[in-house]
Design an enzyme around this catalytic site. Structure first.
Site, PDB file in Angstrom:
ATOM      1  N   ARG A 103      46.516  42.262  44.368  1.00  0.00           N
ATOM      2  CA  ARG A 103      45.510  41.158  44.736  1.00  0.00           C
ATOM      3  C   ARG A 103      46.102  39.984  44.241  1.00  0.00           C
ATOM      4  NH1 ARG A 103      39.916  43.688  42.435  1.00  0.00           N
ATOM      5  NH2 ARG A 103      39.569  45.265  44.204  1.00  0.00           N
TER       6      ARG A 103
ATOM      7  N   LYS B 104      41.506  34.493  40.178  1.00  0.00           N
ATOM      8  CA  LYS B 104      41.923  35.331  39.049  1.00  0.00           C
ATOM      9  C   LYS B 104      41.897  36.976  39.657  1.00  0.00           C
ATOM     10  CE  LYS B 104      40.272  38.742  36.153  1.00  0.00           C
ATOM     11  NZ  LYS B 104      39.493  40.017  36.577  1.00  0.00           N
ATOM     12  N   SER B 105      42.869  37.394  39.092  1.00  0.00           N
ATOM     13  CA  SER B 105      42.830  38.920  39.268  1.00  0.00           C
ATOM     14  C   SER B 105      43.805  39.609  38.393  1.00  0.00           C
ATOM     15  CB  SER B 105      43.180  39.286  40.864  1.00  0.00           C
ATOM     16  OG  SER B 105      43.501  40.653  40.986  1.00  0.00           O
ATOM     17  N   VAL B 106      43.738  40.789  37.900  1.00  0.00           N
ATOM     18  CA  VAL B 106      44.680  41.576  37.032  1.00  0.00           C
ATOM     19  C   VAL B 106      45.077  42.765  37.739  1.00  0.00           C
ATOM     20  CG1 VAL B 106      43.618  40.923  34.845  1.00  0.00           C
ATOM     21  CG2 VAL B 106      42.514  42.840  36.349  1.00  0.00           C
TER      22      VAL B 106
ATOM     23  N   HIS C  69      35.850  20.611  29.508  1.00  0.00           N
ATOM     24  CA  HIS C  69      35.337  21.932  30.156  1.00  0.00           C
ATOM     25  C   HIS C  69      34.057  21.840  30.687  1.00  0.00           C
ATOM     26  CE1 HIS C  69      35.966  26.731  29.872  1.00  0.00           C
ATOM     27  NE2 HIS C  69      35.560  26.403  30.894  1.00  0.00           N
TER      28      HIS C  69
ATOM     29  N   ASN D 255      46.616  36.946  46.919  1.00  0.00           N
ATOM     30  CA  ASN D 255      45.906  35.857  46.883  1.00  0.00           C
ATOM     31  C   ASN D 255      46.798  34.600  46.885  1.00  0.00           C
ATOM     32  OD1 ASN D 255      43.551  37.200  46.563  1.00  0.00           O
ATOM     33  ND2 ASN D 255      43.638  36.789  44.317  1.00  0.00           N
TER      34      ASN D 255
ATOM     35  N   ILE E  57      41.905  28.484  42.144  1.00  0.00           N
ATOM     36  CA  ILE E  57      42.540  29.291  40.958  1.00  0.00           C
ATOM     37  C   ILE E  57      42.129  30.832  40.949  1.00  0.00           C
ATOM     38  CG2 ILE E  57      43.497  27.289  39.665  1.00  0.00           C
ATOM     39  CD1 ILE E  57      40.746  27.268  38.135  1.00  0.00           C
TER      40      ILE E  57
ATOM     41  N   ASP F 140      45.540  28.400  35.137  1.00  0.00           N
ATOM     42  CA  ASP F 140      44.497  27.737  34.493  1.00  0.00           C
ATOM     43  C   ASP F 140      43.888  28.473  33.413  1.00  0.00           C
ATOM     44  OD1 ASP F 140      42.284  25.740  35.206  1.00  0.00           O
ATOM     45  OD2 ASP F 140      41.417  27.528  34.545  1.00  0.00           O
TER      46      ASP F 140
ATOM     47  N   LEU G 240      36.290  32.844  44.809  1.00  0.00           N
ATOM     48  CA  LEU G 240      35.849  34.223  45.718  1.00  0.00           C
ATOM     49  C   LEU G 240      34.375  34.438  45.266  1.00  0.00           C
ATOM     50  CD1 LEU G 240      39.120  36.269  45.219  1.00  0.00           C
ATOM     51  CD2 LEU G 240      38.512  34.760  46.954  1.00  0.00           C
TER      52      LEU G 240
ATOM     53  N   LYS H  52      41.511  23.581  28.715  1.00  0.00           N
ATOM     54  CA  LYS H  52      40.320  22.682  28.621  1.00  0.00           C
ATOM     55  C   LYS H  52      39.814  22.502  27.007  1.00  0.00           C
ATOM     56  CE  LYS H  52      39.397  25.093  32.913  1.00  0.00           C
ATOM     57  NZ  LYS H  52      39.626  26.824  32.824  1.00  0.00           N
TER      58      LYS H  52
ATOM     59  N   TYR I 292      38.821  30.719  26.247  1.00  0.00           N
ATOM     60  CA  TYR I 292      38.937  32.105  26.937  1.00  0.00           C
ATOM     61  C   TYR I 292      39.546  32.922  25.820  1.00  0.00           C
ATOM     62  CZ  TYR I 292      38.190  29.575  31.420  1.00  0.00           C
ATOM     63  OH  TYR I 292      38.036  29.077  32.649  1.00  0.00           O
TER      64      TYR I 292
END
Ligand SMILES: NC(=O)c1ccc[n+]([C@@H]2O[C@H](COP(=O)([O-])OP(=O)(O)OC[C@H]3O[C@@H](n4cnc5c(N)ncnc54)[C@H](OP(=O)(O)O)[C@@H]3O)[C@@H](O)[C@H]2O)c1
Length: 269
Positions: free
Chosen positions: A231, A225-227, A103, A235, A223, A42, A185, A72, A47
């Protein structure tokens, strides 16, 4: 885990979000996610990281039809959806998208019906597999569906234990729109909640897994998110355990109108 949208298209129930991931870090994050098994990504024009997403997809070696890619339409492009779609495709290096979303309704601009017509044009031309909206309150959704055209396949909204958006979820369900949770989260804020951590401890799972499972058991798309590679993997590891009816009710009890993002009635971008 997959969900069938109202036009028959199948969407993974867990996807990977890349909001606030800088473009030059996005390829690595998405590559890690794809290697971990995510098949849904996503992103959004605003972004600024569609190119990074595209590079990771190209490097993955995965067939295009194994992936589900969402982007979006930004608020300033409500009057030029087809042109904006073409720019997003170019940045992503793709020929078509699985899901294209308006969006935000940006109600003060009052152009979201034009935006929707543009998405319908793309859909009718077979250039996108499904179209939907994001941050639409019931009043916005009803205005779109009263036109009598395509019913949005998805409404992607902020949704987590502190902001459960029950009116939106009810309106989506009545129209056959799948609710997709952004900031599932609460951007990490719900991970230290004692109700959540008690359930996590009992099940031997992380707080993030408990919250994501709470979403999935109610039929929503998420959806996260993590970098962080550990994690990212955690997830997606959401099978092999189940929340009880009591667990679900306890998390339902955490609603406190705890929005982490802008309010759709007031945000115009
Ligand atoms: N349509 C919209 O208007 C809209 C708005 C916002 C977001 N979104 C979409 O929704 C996606 C997710 O929302 P979000 O990024 O705002 O928030 P989120 O997924 O709720 O939370 C992300 C935050 O939680 C941390 N985190 C993730 N997994 C974790 C875990 N297992 N344990 C501990 N911490 C964890 C991440 O840290 P690290 O990254 O440091 O690991 C990051 O700080 C976005 O990426 C975007 O695709 C859409």
């Amino acid at each position: 885990m997959q969900i069938t949208l109202n036009n028959g298209v199948v969407m993974p129930q867990v996807g990977f979000g890349v909001f606030q991931v800088p473009n030059d870090e996005t390829e690595a994050a998405v590559s890690t996610a794809l290697a971990a098994g995510y098949r849904s990504i996503d992103t959004a024009a605003v972004y600024g990281n569609e190119e990074g997403v595209g590079r990771a997809i190209a490097a993955s070696g995965l067939a295009r039809d194994e992936l589900f890619v969402t982007t979006k339409l930004w608020n300033s492009d409500h009057g030029s959806a087809v042109a904006a779609y073409n720019v997003s495709l170019e940045r992503l290096g793709l020929d078509w998208l699985d899901l294209y979303l308006v969006h935000w309704p940006a109600p003060a601009n009052d152009r979201y019906l034009d935006a929707w017509s543009g998405l319908e044009e793309l859909y009718a031309a077979g250039r996108v597999r499904a179209i939907g909206v994001s941050n639409f309150l019931p009043e916005h959704l009803h205005r779109v569906t009263r036109l009598g055209g395509t019913v949005p396949a998805v409404n992607q909204v902020e949704l987590h234990p502190a902001l459960q958006q029950r009116d939106v979820v009810t309106a989506d369900a009545a129209l056959g729109v799948v609710t997709e949770a952004w900031s599932p989260l609460a951007q990490g804020a719900m991970l230290v909640d004692p109700t959540v951590t008690a359930i996590a401890d009992r099940l031997g799972r992380s707080a993030a897994q408990v919250i994501l499972r709470w979403h999935l058991q109610q039929g929503r798309v998420v959806i996260p998110k993590s970098v962080t590679p550990s994690r990212i993997a955690e997830n997606l590891d959401l099978t092999g355990f189940e929340l009880t009816v009591g667990d679900l009710a306890a998390i339902d009890g955490l609603e406190r109108d705890g929005r982490v993002g802008p309010h759709p009635a007031r945000f115009n971008g």
